[in-house]
Design an enzyme around this catalytic site. Structure first.
Site, PDB file in Angstrom:
ATOM      1  N   LYS A 117       0.779  -1.250  -0.122  1.00  0.00           N
ATOM      2  CA  LYS A 117      -0.036  -0.133   0.001  1.00  0.00           C
ATOM      3  C   LYS A 117       0.652   1.131  -0.125  1.00  0.00           C
ATOM      4  O   LYS A 117       0.446   2.177  -0.675  1.00  0.00           O
ATOM      5  CB  LYS A 117      -1.066  -0.008   1.302  1.00  0.00           C
ATOM      6  CG  LYS A 117      -2.120  -1.168   1.010  1.00  0.00           C
ATOM      7  CD  LYS A 117      -3.497  -0.731   1.366  1.00  0.00           C
ATOM      8  CE  LYS A 117      -4.515  -1.644   0.832  1.00  0.00           C
ATOM      9  NZ  LYS A 117      -5.669  -1.638   1.456  1.00  0.00           N
ATOM     10  N   LYS A 199      -3.619 -10.856  -6.676  1.00  0.00           N
ATOM     11  CA  LYS A 199      -4.972 -10.937  -6.127  1.00  0.00           C
ATOM     12  C   LYS A 199      -6.069 -10.011  -6.542  1.00  0.00           C
ATOM     13  O   LYS A 199      -5.786  -8.802  -6.877  1.00  0.00           O
ATOM     14  CB  LYS A 199      -4.685 -10.412  -4.525  1.00  0.00           C
ATOM     15  CG  LYS A 199      -5.806 -10.440  -3.584  1.00  0.00           C
ATOM     16  CD  LYS A 199      -5.288  -9.761  -2.055  1.00  0.00           C
ATOM     17  CE  LYS A 199      -6.098  -8.458  -2.062  1.00  0.00           C
ATOM     18  NZ  LYS A 199      -6.796  -8.114  -0.886  1.00  0.00           N
ATOM     19  N   LYS A 202     -10.792  -4.839  -4.658  1.00  0.00           N
ATOM     20  CA  LYS A 202     -11.663  -3.940  -4.939  1.00  0.00           C
ATOM     21  C   LYS A 202     -11.206  -2.445  -5.196  1.00  0.00           C
ATOM     22  O   LYS A 202     -11.937  -1.606  -5.806  1.00  0.00           O
ATOM     23  CB  LYS A 202     -12.820  -3.772  -3.922  1.00  0.00           C
ATOM     24  CG  LYS A 202     -12.163  -3.361  -2.488  1.00  0.00           C
ATOM     25  CD  LYS A 202     -13.264  -3.147  -1.685  1.00  0.00           C
ATOM     26  CE  LYS A 202     -13.590  -3.926  -0.362  1.00  0.00           C
ATOM     27  NZ  LYS A 202     -12.584  -3.671   0.640  1.00  0.00           N
TER      28      LYS A 202
END
Ligand code: ATP
Ligand code: LTN
Length: 331
Positions: A117, A199, A202
């Site tokens: 992130k 992966k 969303k």
């Protein structure tokens, strides 16, 4: 330690950070629903976690409501389980602070999700992004949960939670139940439809995932476009990550294993698998989408669910927090 309840306790949470995907459903939500029968379940919408990435307030509010409605639509039953909004129970933030002080910087900076992130949001590498797993540990430990149903991507955070719990118990006397992950054997890591080595997420491009509220047309279109390979054979194997992912998804929405699904499609073309998968997804997701729409129309009901959840969750959470405060030496 809590020993009064007969059924083992379960805690999990999902961030209202966008449109939930079939990855969230297969990896976590499906188990949340199933576990209600055998366990005492406590589920939260992790809005405090969502703000580690910049959120527009109106959008966060809408996503939080949508996630509540969607959890009910997927089958979370408030007669059986506690369902609440994380930020409504202040104990989460407070315990996170207390646990911060027994968590090492080195442990946090090693977390894969933090590394990913911070790569993705280079202009906003805030302290919350690093601290995220401590808040997650606080969520779980407040409820003395024994099992935590999550996807595979969360196993590192769970391991850290266990370490923090044990560290606290050793330093101050037994206080926390040390939780275990509950990760599905297949479907624990649903992959992107556009890049099956990544992966499904969303926060990725919408073509890479199926959203739980996608229209039937979108579902069909995205499955048709899903990346496969040029081998032309349907096998469940590491050499065919795209096809294996489709088989995983197909199996997760049915009641066969991915291997059994592969056998069912032996000798058939990719188009046939894709058609069958799209059909199965449309059939499974249509009722969820319709129920979600109904719940979203009834804001008063959603408010009531959140209020009841907050009360029930607070009772447990503040009992644990009081114990922690006392043990740590606060007057
Ligand atoms: P983001 O994409 O915004 O980082 P996320 O979907 O990874 O979010 P959450 O919404 O917090 O994160 O995840 C909720 C649950 O869904 C977690 O238990 C997580 O492990 C699971 N999950 C998320 N993505 C997948 C996936 N691709 N396969 C299986 N499980 C998943
Ligand atoms: N970090 C989780 C969401 C989450 C969670 C939790 C999961 C927040 N608190 C407590 C299990 C238990 C994620 O899936 N990204």
């Amino acid at each position: 330690m809590e020993t009064t309840t007969k059924k083992p306790r379960v805690f999990s949470a999902v961030q209202p950070s966008g449109m939930p995907t079939i990855g969230n459903y297969i990896g976590a939500l499906k188990n949340w629903v199933k576990m209600q029968e055998q366990f005492e379940c406590i589920y939260a919408v992790a809005d405090l976690h969502a703000i580690t990435v910049r959120q527009e307030p109106a959008k966060l509010r809408a996503n939080s409501m949508q996630m509540m409605a969607l959890l009910l639509a997927c089958g979370i039953d408030t007669e059986k389980s506690i369902l609440f909004m994380q930020s409504h129970v202040g104990a989460h933030s407070e315990l996170a602070w207390l646990l911060n002080c027994i968590t090492y910087l080195g442990e946090l900076s090693r977390m894969t999700q933090f590394k990913d992130k911070s790569q993705k949001h280079q202009t906003n590498i805030n302290a919350g992004l690093l601290d995220y797993p401590v808040l997650m540990a606080a969520d779980i430990l407040l409820y003395q949960a024994e099992f935590v149903p999550v996807g595979k991507d969360q196993s590192q955070h769970l391991e850290l939670t266990r370490n923090i719990a044990e560290r606290f118990n050793n330093a101050y006397s037994p206080t926390f139940v040390v939780p275990e992950g509950y990760i599905p054997e297949s479907g624990g890591r649903v992959m992107s439809l556009q890049d099956p080595t990544k992966k499904m997420s969303k926060s990725d491009d919408a073509n890479a995932y199926i959203g739980l509220l996608d229209s039937n047309d979108e579902i069909v279109r995205k499955i048709k476009r899903a990346v496969t390979d040029s081998l032309g054979e349907i096998r469940y194997s590491e050499e065919q990550p795209g096809i294996s992912n489709l088989l995983d998804i197909y199996a997760a929405f049915g009641d066969e294993t991915p291997q059994e699904a592969a056998a069912q499609f032996e000798g058939k073309g990719y188009g046939e698998l894709k058609n069958a998968l799209a059909e199965r997804l449309v059939e499974s997701l249509t009722p969820i989408r319709e129920r979600c729409g109904q719940y979203l129309k009834d804001k008063a009901y959603l408010q009531e669910v959140m209020k009841n959840g907050e009360e029930a969750a607070s009772k447990i959470a503040y009992r644990t927090l009081a114990k922690v405060r006392r043990k740590m030496g606060f007057i």
